[in-house]
Design a protein around this motif. Structure first.
Motif, PDB file in Angstrom:
ATOM      1  N   GLU A   2      -5.475 -48.988   6.153  1.00 28.13           N
ATOM      2  CA  GLU A   2      -4.989 -47.613   6.297  1.00 28.13           C
ATOM      3  C   GLU A   2      -6.046 -46.592   5.874  1.00 28.13           C
ATOM      4  N   VAL A   3      -6.713 -46.835   4.735  1.00 26.79           N
ATOM      5  CA  VAL A   3      -7.676 -45.856   4.221  1.00 26.79           C
ATOM      6  C   VAL A   3      -9.002 -45.928   4.969  1.00 26.79           C
ATOM      7  N   PHE A   4      -9.590 -47.114   5.057  1.00 27.53           N
ATOM      8  CA  PHE A   4     -10.946 -47.211   5.599  1.00 27.53           C
ATOM      9  C   PHE A   4     -10.983 -47.264   7.132  1.00 27.53           C
ATOM     10  N   VAL A   5     -10.136 -48.080   7.732  1.00 30.40           N
ATOM     11  CA  VAL A   5     -10.188 -48.252   9.192  1.00 30.40           C
ATOM     12  C   VAL A   5      -9.512 -47.077   9.899  1.00 30.40           C
ATOM     13  N   GLU A   6      -8.273 -46.748   9.493  1.00 30.87           N
ATOM     14  CA  GLU A   6      -7.534 -45.694  10.193  1.00 30.87           C
ATOM     15  C   GLU A   6      -7.985 -44.296   9.769  1.00 30.87           C
TER      16      GLU A   6
END
Length: 143
Positions: free
Chosen positions: A23-27
């Motif tokens: 959620e934090v890094f990819v999205e």
């Protein structure tokens, strides 16, 4: 808010930590899944914070001889500014000391440098780019 932070010791809790990282890094930060999942998760100690049953923050610690590499520290955007990152870092520091490590090293995103400085980390490199984001290496002596 009943926040608890644990060492992720079960498959389920490790998966919870990985969900937060996606959620934090990819999205949110648009880092590719290939860069985020570097094949090193198997050899790391994982940490996850929960609000009730909801995973809200994560991080990992990689042991490299007497040094620990702190990686993938992230907090869901709606929980930032609530000291949850401090809880994860406290547990990582405690775990590192229990493992007999001498120092911790991390690559801080430039925007997170003040957060790590408050925890006692010192910048040990020039600014460099990782995943297209400016970072600096930072170190903390544990003893």
């Amino acid at each position: 808010m009943s926040i608890r932070t644990i060492v992720a010791a079960t498959d389920e809790s490790i998966q919870d930590a990985l969900k937060v990282r996606v959620e934090v890094f990819v999205e949110e930060q648009q880092i590719s899944r290939e860069l985020e999942f570097d094949g090193l998760d198997e050899e790391c100690i994982h940490f996850v914070s929960y609000d009730g049953e909801q995973p809200i923050a994560a991080g990992r610690l990689r042991l490299i001889e007497s040094t620990g590499k702190v990686q993938r520290i992230c907090v869901l955007s709606s929980y930032r500014g609530k000291k949850i990152g401090n809880e994860i870092m406290y547990l990582i520091h405690k775990t590192a000391k229990e493992k007999g490590l001498d120092q911790l090293v991390l690559h801080a995103q430039e925007s997170a440098i003040p957060f790590y400085e408050k925890l006692g980390y010192k910048i040990s490199s020039e600014i460099f780019f990782e995943a297209g984001i400016p970072h600096a290496e930072m170190k903390l002596k544990l003893n």
